[in-house]
Design a protein around this motif. Structure first.
Motif, PDB file in Angstrom:
ATOM      1  N   LEU A   1       0.615  -1.378  -0.205  1.00 27.78           N
ATOM      2  CA  LEU A   1       0.182  -0.013  -0.317  1.00 27.78           C
ATOM      3  C   LEU A   1       0.827   1.017  -0.243  1.00 27.78           C
ATOM      4  O   LEU A   1       0.721   2.277  -0.336  1.00 27.78           O
ATOM      5  CB  LEU A   1      -0.780  -0.232   1.068  1.00 27.78           C
ATOM      6  CG  LEU A   1      -2.436  -1.037   0.717  1.00 27.78           C
ATOM      7  CD1 LEU A   1      -2.984  -1.096   2.178  1.00 27.78           C
ATOM      8  CD2 LEU A   1      -2.694  -1.401   0.229  1.00 27.78           C
ATOM      9  N   ALA A   2       2.045   0.736   0.565  1.00 28.37           N
ATOM     10  CA  ALA A   2       2.542   2.811   0.874  1.00 28.37           C
ATOM     11  C   ALA A   2       3.491   1.859  -0.658  1.00 28.37           C
ATOM     12  O   ALA A   2       3.919   3.722  -1.015  1.00 28.37           O
ATOM     13  CB  ALA A   2       4.274   2.463   2.093  1.00 28.37           C
ATOM     14  N   VAL A   3       4.051   1.330  -1.353  1.00 28.69           N
ATOM     15  CA  VAL A   3       4.803   1.956  -2.679  1.00 28.69           C
ATOM     16  C   VAL A   3       3.311   2.147  -3.831  1.00 28.69           C
ATOM     17  O   VAL A   3       4.118   3.326  -4.495  1.00 28.69           O
ATOM     18  CB  VAL A   3       5.002   0.377  -3.298  1.00 28.69           C
ATOM     19  CG1 VAL A   3       5.279   0.395  -5.067  1.00 28.69           C
ATOM     20  CG2 VAL A   3       5.927  -0.381  -2.430  1.00 28.69           C
ATOM     21  N   ASN A   4       2.531   1.876  -3.409  1.00 27.08           N
ATOM     22  CA  ASN A   4       1.494   1.989  -4.214  1.00 27.08           C
ATOM     23  C   ASN A   4       0.773   4.091  -4.561  1.00 27.08           C
ATOM     24  O   ASN A   4       0.675   4.488  -5.382  1.00 27.08           O
ATOM     25  CB  ASN A   4      -0.374   1.659  -3.995  1.00 27.08           C
ATOM     26  CG  ASN A   4      -0.773   0.780  -5.147  1.00 27.08           C
ATOM     27  OD1 ASN A   4       0.491   0.401  -5.507  1.00 27.08           O
ATOM     28  ND2 ASN A   4      -1.495  -0.060  -4.935  1.00 27.08           N
ATOM     29  N   ALA A   5       1.218   4.341  -2.952  1.00 26.86           N
ATOM     30  CA  ALA A   5       0.645   5.685  -2.415  1.00 26.86           C
ATOM     31  C   ALA A   5       1.784   6.475  -2.447  1.00 26.86           C
ATOM     32  O   ALA A   5       2.142   7.217  -3.735  1.00 26.86           O
ATOM     33  CB  ALA A   5       0.838   5.456  -0.917  1.00 26.86           C
ATOM     34  N   ARG A   6       3.386   5.352  -2.786  1.00 26.66           N
ATOM     35  CA  ARG A   6       4.073   6.108  -3.191  1.00 26.66           C
ATOM     36  C   ARG A   6       4.103   6.631  -5.010  1.00 26.66           C
ATOM     37  O   ARG A   6       4.191   7.980  -5.025  1.00 26.66           O
ATOM     38  CB  ARG A   6       5.359   6.028  -3.209  1.00 26.66           C
ATOM     39  CG  ARG A   6       6.403   6.386  -3.839  1.00 26.66           C
ATOM     40  CD  ARG A   6       8.029   5.201  -3.815  1.00 26.66           C
ATOM     41  NE  ARG A   6       7.527   4.183  -4.923  1.00 26.66           N
ATOM     42  CZ  ARG A   6       8.333   2.949  -5.155  1.00 26.66           C
ATOM     43  NH1 ARG A   6       9.475   3.315  -4.363  1.00 26.66           N
ATOM     44  NH2 ARG A   6       7.247   2.528  -6.012  1.00 26.66           N
ATOM     45  N   ASP A   7       2.991   5.931  -5.668  1.00 23.84           N
ATOM     46  CA  ASP A   7       3.331   6.266  -7.036  1.00 23.84           C
ATOM     47  C   ASP A   7       2.239   6.780  -7.459  1.00 23.84           C
ATOM     48  O   ASP A   7       2.537   6.820  -8.611  1.00 23.84           O
ATOM     49  CB  ASP A   7       3.472   5.162  -7.786  1.00 23.84           C
ATOM     50  CG  ASP A   7       4.431   3.706  -7.263  1.00 23.84           C
ATOM     51  OD1 ASP A   7       5.834   4.175  -6.797  1.00 23.84           O
ATOM     52  OD2 ASP A   7       4.230   2.268  -8.139  1.00 23.84           O
ATOM     53  N   ALA A   8       1.562   7.344  -6.968  1.00 25.03           N
ATOM     54  CA  ALA A   8       0.608   7.434  -6.866  1.00 25.03           C
ATOM     55  C   ALA A   8       1.039   9.266  -6.618  1.00 25.03           C
ATOM     56  O   ALA A   8       0.183  10.695  -6.537  1.00 25.03           O
ATOM     57  CB  ALA A   8      -1.030   8.040  -6.069  1.00 25.03           C
ATOM     58  N   MET A   9       1.822   9.502  -5.488  1.00 23.93           N
ATOM     59  CA  MET A   9       2.672  10.799  -5.612  1.00 23.93           C
ATOM     60  C   MET A   9       3.812  11.218  -6.087  1.00 23.93           C
ATOM     61  O   MET A   9       4.448  11.999  -5.224  1.00 23.93           O
ATOM     62  CB  MET A   9       2.687  11.245  -4.165  1.00 23.93           C
ATOM     63  CG  MET A   9       1.255  10.587  -3.532  1.00 23.93           C
ATOM     64  SD  MET A   9       1.053  10.929  -1.395  1.00 23.93           S
ATOM     65  CE  MET A   9       2.087   9.864  -0.906  1.00 23.93           C
ATOM     66  N   PRO A  10       4.033  11.332  -7.213  1.00 20.02           N
ATOM     67  CA  PRO A  10       5.424  11.608  -8.397  1.00 20.02           C
ATOM     68  C   PRO A  10       5.667  13.469  -7.395  1.00 20.02           C
ATOM     69  O   PRO A  10       7.090  12.943  -7.571  1.00 20.02           O
ATOM     70  CB  PRO A  10       5.160  11.464  -9.782  1.00 20.02           C
ATOM     71  CG  PRO A  10       3.896  11.353  -9.753  1.00 20.02           C
ATOM     72  CD  PRO A  10       2.376  11.095  -8.397  1.00 20.02           C
ATOM     73  N   GLY A  11       4.970  13.670  -7.490  1.00 19.06           N
ATOM     74  CA  GLY A  11       5.544  15.126  -7.092  1.00 19.06           C
ATOM     75  C   GLY A  11       5.536  15.291  -6.208  1.00 19.06           C
ATOM     76  O   GLY A  11       5.547  16.653  -5.038  1.00 19.06           O
ATOM     77  N   GLY A  12       5.775  13.975  -4.110  1.00 21.80           N
ATOM     78  CA  GLY A  12       5.987  14.785  -3.271  1.00 21.80           C
ATOM     79  C   GLY A  12       4.098  14.029  -2.500  1.00 21.80           C
ATOM     80  O   GLY A  12       3.188  14.759  -3.241  1.00 21.80           O
ATOM     81  N   GLY A  13       4.024  14.475  -1.668  1.00 23.51           N
ATOM     82  CA  GLY A  13       2.872  14.786  -1.378  1.00 23.51           C
ATOM     83  C   GLY A  13       3.154  14.684   0.651  1.00 23.51           C
ATOM     84  O   GLY A  13       4.105  14.035   1.157  1.00 23.51           O
ATOM     85  N   LYS A  14       2.019  12.909   1.460  1.00 25.15           N
ATOM     86  CA  LYS A  14       1.927  13.079   2.432  1.00 25.15           C
ATOM     87  C   LYS A  14       1.528  11.795   2.781  1.00 25.15           C
ATOM     88  O   LYS A  14       0.139  11.351   2.156  1.00 25.15           O
ATOM     89  CB  LYS A  14       0.979  14.054   3.287  1.00 25.15           C
ATOM     90  CG  LYS A  14       1.170  14.007   4.666  1.00 25.15           C
ATOM     91  CD  LYS A  14       0.629  15.094   6.095  1.00 25.15           C
ATOM     92  CE  LYS A  14       1.349  14.978   7.707  1.00 25.15           C
ATOM     93  NZ  LYS A  14       0.213  14.948   7.882  1.00 25.15           N
ATOM     94  N   LEU A  15       1.838  11.090   3.216  1.00 23.29           N
ATOM     95  CA  LEU A  15       1.300   9.503   3.477  1.00 23.29           C
ATOM     96  C   LEU A  15       1.465   9.069   4.893  1.00 23.29           C
ATOM     97  O   LEU A  15       1.979   9.342   5.956  1.00 23.29           O
ATOM     98  CB  LEU A  15       2.598   8.337   3.050  1.00 23.29           C
ATOM     99  CG  LEU A  15       2.134   7.170   3.192  1.00 23.29           C
ATOM    100  CD1 LEU A  15       1.344   6.235   2.447  1.00 23.29           C
ATOM    101  CD2 LEU A  15       3.205   6.090   2.538  1.00 23.29           C
TER     102      LEU A  15
END
Lengths: 547, 102
Positions: free
Chosen positions: A297-311
């Motif tokens: 789920l973390a990898v998916n979240a990372r890939d959904a935020m290519p420009g950075g963001g908050k997890l």
């Protein structure tokens, strides 16, 4: 004369009757007076009372109904609506009464055609979608009846949005179940083939001198086999046929323990926060699988935020009540621990959400993802009696909520990793039971090449005979779990009384055996899950023999 | 056991107009049934008409107040209004000459 006397007699009777009537009125023996000039029209009053009563009855049914009701006149204007209608349409009385409700239905509903139908047949039943001022939609089942009062049609609308949602969830669950069965079957057949490829590749490599030109090619075969084995494991996870080794866990601590790994996984532009609660309940889960869930789920979240963001990975106690269970297929009300993984990324549209747990469904570029990450997460959660739901909005981000049932009990101590064996070789006698011939041959060859004395049997019955005829010590029973006629467990049960010192190591690609209850392994049983690489086999054999 | 005699001309046909279950209407039904029960050999047909349910029937019979009992047959038509607790008056209207012995 007689006529005249008769008339007089009749008049006397009428007079007597009139007097009697007046006496009856005077003495209160009369209930009601009706008709006639000058007489209070009590019956009219009664009739009016009855009308008023039936209007009151209609009013109380109308106002108290759980279904929305609209009275619409012949021009299409709403003349009256009940409280349930205001709720359904998301509008106040002023916003609904005197308006044309046809304007509040989704465009795919042909209001004119429906009205024509009602005018013709007197009644129409169907489904439509109500669009509220805030844009949300409610699906309704409706019945419209003409001339409920002169010139008025009555529409009764029942909100079936939740029912539709449950139906969709149910169909989704069935679809996932079917795909799971398919994937599990493929993975099972694949396992044995991979086992053979990996074993022989490994043997060929060990036969070749380091400078041999073929060596690089064979190593490539072995690597491809390892990757295939990885995919097979993920497919098994999705199809819930993976064997779990659950322990009592504090999910919050488990997530905190992954912090370093997560930070390595995420880019610097992603801010990571891991809130948890001190009084977090315990859950029963396989720690390795929990790690898989979080990483995927973390990898998916990372890939959904290519420009950075908050997890944010949050762990919190929750109570799922009967209301929640009624809206979520398969949920049993009770106490759960929720693992919520929220990103501020691109979000998913409805079509993606519908298919995201299917194996091999991916929105990533070809070659970037296998499409098995979420499928595996789904399988692990379901096999752990948990639930997973997703909330996502395009451009806003996504939250995955994973619920594990709470359990009582102290957190199990983390078993220390077994020491790395000094050698992969041995001299002991191994009784190998495996019904799949190619796998048996490969396993036997691997073991023999590493110094072991191997007795091999293709069935449980064979194993009993071989054991009986073998005069010396058997150090290890290495048996497939799932075999026709006699299972690996039965073989062990028959042999252990005769050879109490013998160690047992089970191998299986499958959870469907009495040894494992719903894929959950009893503690203290040595087990290897297919597909097995030669190194993993040799390591585990040494570990069990030395343990 | 003597002393009872039905009216001449066969069946006694009665219509009792009442207003639902109003007290006087209920009492009238009770009193009328009690009197009729006292004449076991009497052949009587009693029709009870609720003017609340069928006001038209009351209007047609020109029943202005309820309860009203109309003796339709044998002629002449007679009517009596009230809760019929006056048994002697009722018996007279019905054309029964003597009250039954207790």
């Amino acid at each position: 004369m007689s006529d005249a006397r008769g008339e007089v007699g009749t008049l006397q009777i009428l007079l007597a009757e009139a007097e009697q009537t007046i006496e009856a009125l005077r003495s209160g023996q009369v209930d009601a007076v009706a008709g006639g000039a000058g007489v209070t029209p009590i019956l009219l009053q009664v009739a009016q009372d009855r009308l008023r009563h039936s209007e009151e009855l209609f009013r109380s049914v109308f106002d108290g109904a759980l279904d929305a009701m609209l009275l619409v006149d012949s021009t299409g204007r709403c003349r009256d609506a009940n409280a349930a209608a205001f709720d359904l349409f998301g509008r106040s009385r002023d916003q609904l009464v005197d308006e044309d409700p046809g304007a509040f239905y989704s465009a795919d509903f042909d209001v004119a055609a429906a009205r024509a139908q009602v005018a013709k047949d007197g009644r129409l039943r169907g489904e439509l979608t109500v669009v509220r001022p805030d844009g949300t939609q409610r699906q309704v089942d409706f019945v419209t009846t003409r001339n409920i009062q002169p010139g008025l049609t009555l529409s009764v609308l029942r909100d079936i949005t939740e029912r539709k949602r449950l139906e969709a969830q149910f169909h989704q669950a069935q679809k996932m179940e079917a795909i799971g069965v398919l994937a599990g079957g493929v993975a099972h057949d694949f396992n044995n083939t991979l086992c053979v490829i990996l074993s022989f590749a490994s043997m060929v490599i060990s036969d070749l001198k380091p400078e041999d030109p073929v060596r690089a090619d064979i190593e490539e075969i072995a690597r491809a086999g390892e990757r295939a084995a990885d995919l097979t494991r993920q497919l098994l996870a999705f199809s819930r046929k993976q064997i779990l080794q659950p322990r009592v866990l504090d999910l919050g601590q488990a997530v905190l323990g992954m912090e370093r790994m997560l930070r390595r996984l995420l880019s610097e532009a992603i801010e990571l926060s891991l809130p948890t609660s001190r009084s977090l309940g315990r859950v029963l889960a396989d720690p390795g699988q929990v790690e898989q869930i979080v990483i995927n789920l973390a990898v998916n979240a990372r890939d959904a935020m290519p420009g950075g963001g908050k997890l944010t990975i949050e762990t919190v106690n929750v109570e799922l009540d009967a209301d929640y269970a009624a809206l979520h297929h398969g949920v049993v009300p009770g106490r759960y621990v929720m693992l919520a993984i929220t990103d501020t990324g691109a979000g998913m549209d409805a079509a993606t959400q519908e298919r995201m747990f299917e194996p091999f469904f991916t929105t990533k570029e070809v070659g970037k993802g296998t499409g098995l990450g979420l499928a595996m997460v789904f399988g692990i959660v379901k096999q752990s009696q948990g639930h997973i739901w997703v909330y996502s909005e395009l451009g806003q981000g996504t939250t995955f909520k994973v619920y594990f049932p709470r359990v009582e009990g102290a957190v199990s101590a983390t078993p220390s990793a077994p020491p790395e064996p000094q050698t992969l070789r041995g001299h002991e006698t191994v009784l190998l039971v495996e019904d799949e011939e190619r796998v048996r041959m490969a396993t036997r060859t691997i073991l023999q090449r590493h110094g072991y004395n191997v007795l091999d049997a293709q069935s449980g019955g064979d194993a009993l005979i071989i054991s009986e005829q073998f005069p010396a010590k058997v150090h290890l029973l290495l048996t497939d779990l799932v075999m026709p006629r006699m299972s690996g467990r039965q073989v062990a049960e028959r042999l252990l009384p005769l050879r109490p010192d013998m160690k047992v190591l089970y191998v299986s690609g499958y959870t469907e055996d009495s040894l494992v209850h719903h894929g959950v392994l009893n503690a203290g049983i040595a087990f290897l899950q297919k597909p097995i690489t030669p190194t993993a086999l040799l390591r585990k054999v040494r570990e069990v023999l030395d343990g | 056991m003597s002393g009872t005699r039905s009216t001449k001309g066969g069946t006694l046909r009665l219509r009792l107009y009442v207003a639902g279950e109003s007290p006087n209407s209920v009492a009238a039904i009770r009193h009328l049934r009690a009197v009729l029960a006292g004449y076991p050999s009497l052949h009587a047909e009693l029709e009870i008409i609720d003017v609340l349910k069928s006001p038209e029937a009351g209007m047609r019979a020109r029943v202005l107040v309820t309860p009203t009992m109309v003796k339709v047959a044998p002629s002449p038509e007679r009517r009596i209004t009230g809760n019929l607790k006056d048994t002697n008056a009722l018996v007279a209207v019905l054309g029964l000459t003597e009250a039954p012995r207790e």
